[in-house]
Motif scaffolding. Sequence first.
Motif, PDB file in Angstrom:
ATOM      1  N   TYR A   1      21.015  24.165 -27.542  1.00  0.00           N
ATOM      2  CA  TYR A   1      20.298  25.346 -27.066  1.00  0.00           C
ATOM      3  C   TYR A   1      19.601  25.093 -25.721  1.00  0.00           C
ATOM      4  O   TYR A   1      18.994  25.988 -25.144  1.00  0.00           O
ATOM      5  CB  TYR A   1      19.256  25.780 -28.100  1.00  0.00           C
TER       6      TYR A   1
ATOM      7  N   THR B   1       7.274  15.270 -18.820  1.00  0.00           N
ATOM      8  CA  THR B   1       8.372  15.801 -19.599  1.00  0.00           C
ATOM      9  C   THR B   1       9.643  15.712 -18.765  1.00  0.00           C
ATOM     10  O   THR B   1       9.722  14.938 -17.805  1.00  0.00           O
ATOM     11  CB  THR B   1       8.025  17.234 -20.109  1.00  0.00           C
ATOM     12  N   GLY B   2      10.657  16.478 -19.121  1.00  0.00           N
ATOM     13  CA  GLY B   2      11.895  16.379 -18.358  1.00  0.00           C
ATOM     14  C   GLY B   2      12.837  17.500 -18.765  1.00  0.00           C
ATOM     15  O   GLY B   2      12.381  18.543 -19.241  1.00  0.00           O
ATOM     16  N   GLY B   3      14.079  17.191 -18.690  1.00  0.00           N
ATOM     17  CA  GLY B   3      14.873  16.051 -19.022  1.00  0.00           C
ATOM     18  C   GLY B   3      14.163  15.142 -20.029  1.00  0.00           C
ATOM     19  O   GLY B   3      13.203  15.542 -20.650  1.00  0.00           O
ATOM     20  N   GLU B   4      14.684  13.972 -20.183  1.00  0.00           N
ATOM     21  CA  GLU B   4      14.006  13.010 -21.048  1.00  0.00           C
ATOM     22  C   GLU B   4      13.216  12.049 -20.157  1.00  0.00           C
ATOM     23  O   GLU B   4      13.804  11.263 -19.408  1.00  0.00           O
ATOM     24  CB  GLU B   4      15.024  12.254 -21.910  1.00  0.00           C
TER      25      GLU B   4
ATOM     26  N   THR C   1       6.002  14.511 -23.542  1.00  0.00           N
ATOM     27  CA  THR C   1       6.914  15.174 -24.477  1.00  0.00           C
ATOM     28  C   THR C   1       8.248  14.456 -24.378  1.00  0.00           C
ATOM     29  O   THR C   1       8.804  14.322 -23.280  1.00  0.00           O
ATOM     30  CB  THR C   1       7.092  16.670 -24.124  1.00  0.00           C
ATOM     31  N   THR C   2       8.752  13.981 -25.497  1.00  0.00           N
ATOM     32  CA  THR C   2       9.930  13.128 -25.488  1.00  0.00           C
ATOM     33  C   THR C   2      10.832  13.445 -26.669  1.00  0.00           C
ATOM     34  O   THR C   2      10.362  13.958 -27.688  1.00  0.00           O
ATOM     35  CB  THR C   2       9.510  11.644 -25.554  1.00  0.00           C
TER      36      THR C   2
ATOM     37  N   SER D   1      10.222  15.719 -30.006  1.00  0.00           N
ATOM     38  CA  SER D   1      11.069  16.854 -30.386  1.00  0.00           C
ATOM     39  C   SER D   1      12.041  16.429 -31.476  1.00  0.00           C
ATOM     40  O   SER D   1      12.655  15.367 -31.382  1.00  0.00           O
ATOM     41  CB  SER D   1      11.842  17.362 -29.168  1.00  0.00           C
TER      42      SER D   1
ATOM     43  N   TYR E   1      12.593  30.082 -29.597  1.00  0.00           N
ATOM     44  CA  TYR E   1      13.630  29.890 -28.583  1.00  0.00           C
ATOM     45  C   TYR E   1      13.397  30.848 -27.406  1.00  0.00           C
ATOM     46  O   TYR E   1      13.118  32.024 -27.595  1.00  0.00           O
ATOM     47  CB  TYR E   1      15.017  30.147 -29.193  1.00  0.00           C
ATOM     48  N   MET E   2      13.485  30.290 -26.179  1.00  0.00           N
ATOM     49  CA  MET E   2      13.315  31.135 -24.980  1.00  0.00           C
ATOM     50  C   MET E   2      14.623  31.169 -24.195  1.00  0.00           C
ATOM     51  O   MET E   2      15.292  30.138 -24.080  1.00  0.00           O
ATOM     52  CB  MET E   2      12.222  30.536 -24.081  1.00  0.00           C
TER      53      MET E   2
ATOM     54  N   MET F   1      16.074  24.458 -18.441  1.00  0.00           N
ATOM     55  CA  MET F   1      14.847  23.886 -18.997  1.00  0.00           C
ATOM     56  C   MET F   1      14.678  22.429 -18.553  1.00  0.00           C
ATOM     57  O   MET F   1      13.587  21.981 -18.234  1.00  0.00           O
ATOM     58  CB  MET F   1      14.934  23.964 -20.519  1.00  0.00           C
TER      59      MET F   1
HETATM   60  N1  SAM Z   1      13.469  15.474 -23.554  1.00  0.00           N
HETATM   61  C1  SAM Z   1      12.143  15.813 -23.976  1.00  0.00           C
HETATM   62  C2  SAM Z   1      12.131  16.374 -25.364  1.00  0.00           C
HETATM   63  O1  SAM Z   1      13.205  16.479 -25.970  1.00  0.00           O
HETATM   64  O2  SAM Z   1      11.058  16.668 -25.870  1.00  0.00           O
HETATM   65  C3  SAM Z   1      11.382  16.723 -23.041  1.00  0.00           C
HETATM   66  C4  SAM Z   1      12.110  17.885 -22.439  1.00  0.00           C
HETATM   67  S1  SAM Z   1      12.598  19.139 -23.577  1.00  0.00           S
HETATM   68  C5  SAM Z   1      13.256  20.339 -22.470  1.00  0.00           C
HETATM   69  C6  SAM Z   1      11.014  19.784 -24.063  1.00  0.00           C
HETATM   70  C7  SAM Z   1      11.004  20.751 -25.207  1.00  0.00           C
HETATM   71  O3  SAM Z   1      11.617  21.941 -24.809  1.00  0.00           O
HETATM   72  C8  SAM Z   1      11.728  20.278 -26.448  1.00  0.00           C
HETATM   73  O4  SAM Z   1      10.845  20.340 -27.540  1.00  0.00           O
HETATM   74  C9  SAM Z   1      12.841  21.291 -26.616  1.00  0.00           C
HETATM   75  O5  SAM Z   1      13.099  21.554 -27.961  1.00  0.00           O
HETATM   76  C10 SAM Z   1      12.262  22.499 -25.936  1.00  0.00           C
HETATM   77  N2  SAM Z   1      13.265  23.457 -25.482  1.00  0.00           N
HETATM   78  C11 SAM Z   1      14.368  23.229 -24.760  1.00  0.00           C
HETATM   79  N3  SAM Z   1      15.029  24.384 -24.515  1.00  0.00           N
HETATM   80  C12 SAM Z   1      14.310  25.369 -25.105  1.00  0.00           C
HETATM   81  C13 SAM Z   1      14.453  26.778 -25.198  1.00  0.00           C
HETATM   82  N4  SAM Z   1      15.456  27.412 -24.617  1.00  0.00           N
HETATM   83  N5  SAM Z   1      13.510  27.461 -25.859  1.00  0.00           N
HETATM   84  C14 SAM Z   1      12.457  26.834 -26.443  1.00  0.00           C
HETATM   85  N6  SAM Z   1      12.262  25.511 -26.371  1.00  0.00           N
HETATM   86  C15 SAM Z   1      13.172  24.781 -25.720  1.00  0.00           C
END
Ligand code: SAM
Length: 326
Positions: free
Chosen positions: A30, A69-72, A98-99, A122, A192-193, A321
Motif C-alpha cells: 500500500y 523516518t523515510g523510506g526506512e 519511525t522504522t 510499523s 490508509y491515505m 510516502m
Molecule cells: N520505513 C519506516 C516504517 O516502515 O515505519 C518509515 C517510513 S513509513 C512510510 C512510515 C509509516 O507510514 C508506516 O507506519 C507506514 O505503514 C505508513 N504508511 C505508508 N503508506 C501509507 C498510506 N498510504 N497511508 C497510511 N499510512 C501509510
Amino acid sequence: MKQTLTDRYDRTIDYLRISVTDRCNLRCSYCVPPTPFAHMKHTDILSYEELIRLVRVGVSLGIRKVRLTGGEPFARKGLIDFIRELADLEGLEDLAVTTNGTLIADEIQTLKDAGLTRINISLDSLKPERFAKITGKDLFTEVKRTIRGALDAGLAPVKINTVLLDGVNGDEVEDFARLTFDHPVQIRFIEYMPIGKGSGPEHSDLQAPAITRRLEALGPLTRVLRSAYDGPAVRFKIEGAQGEIGLISPMTNHFCATCNRLRLTADGHLRPCLLSDTKVDLMEALRSGADNEALASLFRHAVAIKGKQHDLSGHTVNDMMSSIGG
Ligand code: SAM
C-alpha cells in the motif's frame, strides 16, 4: 527568550519530521507501486552535515521535537552516529524514529545509549506469511525481536503502527488489540491515505469508526488523556489491558486544527502538510551558500503557507510516502 513558530491559524509548529532517505528494504503493497520506480540520486539527498545545520536552524526558531523516518531510516548508513549528534543538540527535547524494525533488532541498546527517546515500529500483520506477502520480505521475526528489545530497553512508549486494509489484514484488528492485554505497547491503527500515484488502493473501508465498533466488542474502552509529545492518536485502553490503542484518522476525522508539524524530505524540501504537494525548496538555498538567516526565512515561509486543513477532494498526493516521509 525561546522563539516559537506560529502559523496563520495560531498553531505552534514545534515538530519536524525528517525523511533521511527515500529508500526502503521493504516493498509494502500500500506504500510503494508494484512496478520499478526511480529513487532520488545520492547527490540529491541532504548529507548528515546539511541535515544537522537545518535542524539547528529549526531549533533556533522553535522546533523542539524531531522524528526520523523515510523510506526506512536505518537503510541509510551512519544513522546511529547521526542520532547521537542530533541528541546532543541543545534545545531539542525529543528525538524519535519511525522504522519498520527489520534492521535494528541487535542495535536497540546502542540506539538508546545514542540518545533516542522513543520508537514507532510499523507492523501490518501478526501472521509471518502474511507479513511477507505485504512487505515482500520474510522478516517478521526480526520485527518481533525489535519490539521485544525496545520494550526491554524501556524505550517507552513503544508504539506499533498498523495500516489496516480490507481484504489484506482487516481481520487482524482484534489480534492486534489483544496484544495490549499483556504488553505495555501502544497499537496505533492508522487510516490508509491516498498518497503517491499508483501506490495503494483508492480507499479502504476499514476506517476508525468501524475499527472502534470492533474494539468495543473486546471490552469497555476508556479514553486516555493526552500527554506531552502525544501524536494525533485518539487513545483508548481496553479494561484490564496494560497497553493502549491509538486511532489515527486523517481521513474520517482529521486533526489539522492541532497539527504542529513540518516535514523535511530527503532531497531538502520543507512540506507544511503531508497531504498536499506544496513544498519549499531548502536544498537550492543551502547549496548555493545561503546563510542561516536565509534558511530561517524559508522555514518561516513554510509555516506561513501551511494550510488550514488538508483537502483531498478529487485528488491524491503525487509524491510517494517514502519520499515525503511517513
Ligand atoms: N520505513 C519506516 C516504517 O516502515 O515505519 C518509515 C517510513 S513509513 C512510510 C512510515 C509509516 O507510514 C508506516 O507506519 C507506514 O505503514 C505508513 N504508511 C505508508 N503508506 C501509507 C498510506 N498510504 N497511508 C497510511 N499510512 C501509510
